[in-house]
Write a protein that holds these residues in place. Structure first.
Motif, PDB file in Angstrom:
ATOM      1  N   GLY A   1       3.389   1.571 -11.198  1.00 33.68           N
ATOM      2  CA  GLY A   1       2.881   0.216 -10.965  1.00 33.68           C
ATOM      3  C   GLY A   1       2.130  -0.001  -9.664  1.00 33.68           C
ATOM      4  O   GLY A   1       1.714  -1.122  -9.372  1.00 33.68           O
ATOM      5  N   ILE A   2       1.965   1.061  -8.879  1.00 30.16           N
ATOM      6  CA  ILE A   2       1.238   0.914  -7.608  1.00 30.16           C
ATOM      7  C   ILE A   2      -0.247   0.632  -7.873  1.00 30.16           C
ATOM      8  O   ILE A   2      -0.878   1.278  -8.713  1.00 30.16           O
ATOM      9  CB  ILE A   2       1.413   2.194  -6.746  1.00 30.16           C
ATOM     10  CG1 ILE A   2       2.824   2.253  -6.157  1.00 30.16           C
ATOM     11  CG2 ILE A   2       0.345   2.299  -5.653  1.00 30.16           C
ATOM     12  CD1 ILE A   2       3.157   1.167  -5.145  1.00 30.16           C
ATOM     13  N   LYS A   3      -0.785  -0.355  -7.153  1.00 32.26           N
ATOM     14  CA  LYS A   3      -2.192  -0.733  -7.327  1.00 32.26           C
ATOM     15  C   LYS A   3      -3.056  -0.387  -6.109  1.00 32.26           C
ATOM     16  O   LYS A   3      -4.280  -0.452  -6.164  1.00 32.26           O
ATOM     17  CB  LYS A   3      -2.306  -2.246  -7.558  1.00 32.26           C
ATOM     18  CG  LYS A   3      -1.667  -2.727  -8.853  1.00 32.26           C
ATOM     19  CD  LYS A   3      -2.665  -2.646 -10.003  1.00 32.26           C
ATOM     20  CE  LYS A   3      -2.085  -3.135 -11.317  1.00 32.26           C
ATOM     21  NZ  LYS A   3      -1.140  -2.163 -11.901  1.00 32.26           N
ATOM     22  N   TYR A   4      -2.389  -0.034  -5.003  1.00 24.28           N
ATOM     23  CA  TYR A   4      -3.115   0.257  -3.763  1.00 24.28           C
ATOM     24  C   TYR A   4      -2.590   1.552  -3.149  1.00 24.28           C
ATOM     25  O   TYR A   4      -1.375   1.692  -2.952  1.00 24.28           O
ATOM     26  CB  TYR A   4      -2.917  -0.878  -2.747  1.00 24.28           C
ATOM     27  CG  TYR A   4      -3.371  -2.234  -3.257  1.00 24.28           C
ATOM     28  CD1 TYR A   4      -4.641  -2.703  -2.963  1.00 24.28           C
ATOM     29  CD2 TYR A   4      -2.528  -3.014  -4.048  1.00 24.28           C
ATOM     30  CE1 TYR A   4      -5.063  -3.939  -3.437  1.00 24.28           C
ATOM     31  CE2 TYR A   4      -2.938  -4.248  -4.536  1.00 24.28           C
ATOM     32  CZ  TYR A   4      -4.211  -4.697  -4.234  1.00 24.28           C
ATOM     33  OH  TYR A   4      -4.632  -5.924  -4.711  1.00 24.28           O
ATOM     34  N   LEU A   5      -3.502   2.482  -2.861  1.00 31.21           N
ATOM     35  CA  LEU A   5      -3.117   3.719  -2.195  1.00 31.21           C
ATOM     36  C   LEU A   5      -3.734   3.748  -0.797  1.00 31.21           C
ATOM     37  O   LEU A   5      -4.813   3.189  -0.572  1.00 31.21           O
ATOM     38  CB  LEU A   5      -3.590   4.942  -2.996  1.00 31.21           C
ATOM     39  CG  LEU A   5      -2.872   5.216  -4.329  1.00 31.21           C
ATOM     40  CD1 LEU A   5      -3.565   6.367  -5.070  1.00 31.21           C
ATOM     41  CD2 LEU A   5      -1.386   5.531  -4.129  1.00 31.21           C
TER      42      LEU A   5
ATOM     43  N   ILE B   1       0.866  -1.182   0.000  1.00 26.17           N
ATOM     44  CA  ILE B   1       0.000   0.000   0.000  1.00 26.17           C
ATOM     45  C   ILE B   1       0.903   1.232   0.000  1.00 26.17           C
ATOM     46  O   ILE B   1       1.714   1.411   0.915  1.00 26.17           O
ATOM     47  CB  ILE B   1      -0.876   0.075   1.285  1.00 26.17           C
ATOM     48  CG1 ILE B   1      -1.561  -1.250   1.598  1.00 26.17           C
ATOM     49  CG2 ILE B   1      -1.848   1.250   1.201  1.00 26.17           C
ATOM     50  CD1 ILE B   1      -2.825  -1.524   0.880  1.00 26.17           C
ATOM     51  N   ALA B   2       0.800   2.068  -1.004  1.00 27.52           N
ATOM     52  CA  ALA B   2       1.564   3.320  -1.023  1.00 27.52           C
ATOM     53  C   ALA B   2       0.747   4.378  -0.287  1.00 27.52           C
ATOM     54  O   ALA B   2      -0.353   4.737  -0.707  1.00 27.52           O
ATOM     55  CB  ALA B   2       1.836   3.750  -2.461  1.00 27.52           C
ATOM     56  N   VAL B   3       1.282   4.840   0.837  1.00 25.29           N
ATOM     57  CA  VAL B   3       0.545   5.787   1.677  1.00 25.29           C
ATOM     58  C   VAL B   3       0.813   7.217   1.197  1.00 25.29           C
ATOM     59  O   VAL B   3       1.868   7.788   1.453  1.00 25.29           O
ATOM     60  CB  VAL B   3       0.922   5.623   3.161  1.00 25.29           C
ATOM     61  CG1 VAL B   3       0.183   6.653   4.017  1.00 25.29           C
ATOM     62  CG2 VAL B   3       0.584   4.208   3.643  1.00 25.29           C
ATOM     63  N   SER B   4      -0.161   7.750   0.475  1.00 33.74           N
ATOM     64  CA  SER B   4       0.018   9.029  -0.224  1.00 33.74           C
ATOM     65  C   SER B   4      -0.522  10.218   0.563  1.00 33.74           C
ATOM     66  O   SER B   4      -0.586  11.335   0.041  1.00 33.74           O
ATOM     67  CB  SER B   4      -0.663   8.934  -1.596  1.00 33.74           C
ATOM     68  OG  SER B   4      -1.966   8.375  -1.469  1.00 33.74           O
ATOM     69  N   LYS B   5      -0.896  10.001   1.808  1.00 39.09           N
ATOM     70  CA  LYS B   5      -1.466  11.080   2.623  1.00 39.09           C
ATOM     71  C   LYS B   5      -0.570  12.316   2.604  1.00 39.09           C
ATOM     72  O   LYS B   5       0.650  12.187   2.699  1.00 39.09           O
ATOM     73  CB  LYS B   5      -1.684  10.595   4.056  1.00 39.09           C
ATOM     74  CG  LYS B   5      -0.409  10.245   4.797  1.00 39.09           C
ATOM     75  CD  LYS B   5      -0.728   9.563   6.135  1.00 39.09           C
ATOM     76  CE  LYS B   5       0.526   9.397   6.973  1.00 39.09           C
ATOM     77  NZ  LYS B   5       0.336   8.486   8.103  1.00 39.09           N
ATOM     78  N   TYR B   6      -1.202  13.475   2.547  1.00 37.75           N
ATOM     79  CA  TYR B   6      -0.554  14.807   2.528  1.00 37.75           C
ATOM     80  C   TYR B   6       0.172  15.112   1.221  1.00 37.75           C
ATOM     81  O   TYR B   6       0.644  16.211   1.027  1.00 37.75           O
ATOM     82  CB  TYR B   6       0.436  15.026   3.689  1.00 37.75           C
ATOM     83  CG  TYR B   6      -0.118  14.785   5.081  1.00 37.75           C
ATOM     84  CD1 TYR B   6      -1.471  14.542   5.306  1.00 37.75           C
ATOM     85  CD2 TYR B   6       0.726  14.807   6.190  1.00 37.75           C
ATOM     86  CE1 TYR B   6      -1.966  14.318   6.583  1.00 37.75           C
ATOM     87  CE2 TYR B   6       0.235  14.590   7.482  1.00 37.75           C
ATOM     88  CZ  TYR B   6      -1.109  14.342   7.665  1.00 37.75           C
ATOM     89  OH  TYR B   6      -1.592  14.117   8.920  1.00 37.75           O
ATOM     90  N   PHE B   7       0.298  14.130   0.326  1.00 39.53           N
ATOM     91  CA  PHE B   7       0.941  14.410  -0.954  1.00 39.53           C
ATOM     92  C   PHE B   7      -0.119  14.678  -2.015  1.00 39.53           C
ATOM     93  O   PHE B   7      -1.229  14.143  -1.945  1.00 39.53           O
ATOM     94  CB  PHE B   7       1.855  13.250  -1.369  1.00 39.53           C
ATOM     95  CG  PHE B   7       3.163  13.257  -0.626  1.00 39.53           C
ATOM     96  CD1 PHE B   7       4.233  14.015  -1.086  1.00 39.53           C
ATOM     97  CD2 PHE B   7       3.310  12.556   0.557  1.00 39.53           C
ATOM     98  CE1 PHE B   7       5.431  14.061  -0.383  1.00 39.53           C
ATOM     99  CE2 PHE B   7       4.505  12.598   1.270  1.00 39.53           C
ATOM    100  CZ  PHE B   7       5.571  13.348   0.800  1.00 39.53           C
TER     101      PHE B   7
END
Ligand SMILES: *Cc1c(COP(=O)(O)O)cnc(C)c1O
Length: 229
Positions: free
Chosen positions: A50-54, A32-38
């Motif tokens: 290639g990330i499938k989950y945020l 899971i790529a944690v994209s919070k605040y970005f």
């Protein structure tokens, strides 16, 4: 945004090594790529790499990013403390709510899911360190917590999530081991409303240890996107 792509390749290699140590297929560990605040651009760069989950931890932020990105290419995970009045913003957008930390929240999720005619998939957040300042089911209350969810027909429990206490050295492994035991114990019950699939643990600083101790879902923010403002 090139750093995002490079960071993701590096994380994937490190995940592969950790999976090899555990003796499991690296494909069985979800990143899971944690994209919070970005910004949304960072999410897009991750998807291109290639990330499938945020993963997001604020309801409105997830909702507004969802409006731009949608869910054709990516699965959205809600990982933050969720206020009851914010459930409506994410109920039809989250593929998985990883932070079910109290029963009164389950009631609201159930109501909202029913309203949308969906089954909401959740993980139960476990307060593995029994920390007073943290939410989540304590290890000793987990069994009862899960039993209580049976009454909520529009909730399906897919597993457990934990953020262990800040600790040094190899101590974190003990918490991961305890989580793995709790996970296996509940999974073995094969409850129809709780088909256990995910044990979500491990962040930027400890995802390798987590995988080595049995995690099959890691949530990595800083090591992919950089330091949060
Ligand atoms: C922010 C956050 C993460 C990611 O943390 P990093 O240390 O930046 O990798 C993982 N899980 C939860 C629940 C978070 O809130």
């Amino acid at each position: 945004m090139d750093h995002i792509k490079e960071n993701i390749s590096e994380i994937k290699l490190r995940m592969e090594d950790a999976a090899a140590k555990r003796g499991i297929d690296p494909g069985d560990v979800t990143l899971i790529a944690v994209s919070k605040y970005f910004p949304v651009e960072a999410c897009k760069a991750a998807i291109d790499a290639g990330i499938k989950y945020l993963g997001e931890n604020r309801a409105q932020e997830m909702s507004s990013k969802f409006e731009v990105i949608g869910n054709k290419e990516v699965f959205w995970n809600f990982i933050g403390q969720l206020q009851k009045n914010k459930v409506k913003y994410i109920i039809d957008k989250a593929w998985l709510i990883q932070s079910l930390d109290r029963l009164e929240l389950a009631e609201t999720i159930n109501e909202q899911a029913k309203k949308h005619g969906i089954i909401s998939d959740v993980l139960i957040e476990v307060n593995i360190g029994d920390e007073i300042q943290k939410g989540g089911a304590t290890p000793s209350s987990l069994d009862n917590f899960i039993k209580e969810i049976e009454q909520y027909e529009n909730i399906r429990i897919k597993g457990l999530m934990a953020i262990p206490p800040v600790c040094s050295g190899n101590k974190v492994r003990d918490y991961f081991k305890q989580m793995k035991d709790l996970y296996e114990e509940q999974k073995a019950k094969e409850l129809s409303y709780a088909p256990f699939t995910y044990l979500s643990m491990g962040m930027s600083s400890d995802f390798e240890e987590a995988i080595e101790e049995g995690s099959n879902m890691v949530r990595v923010g800083t090591a992919i996107f950089g330091k949060r403002a």
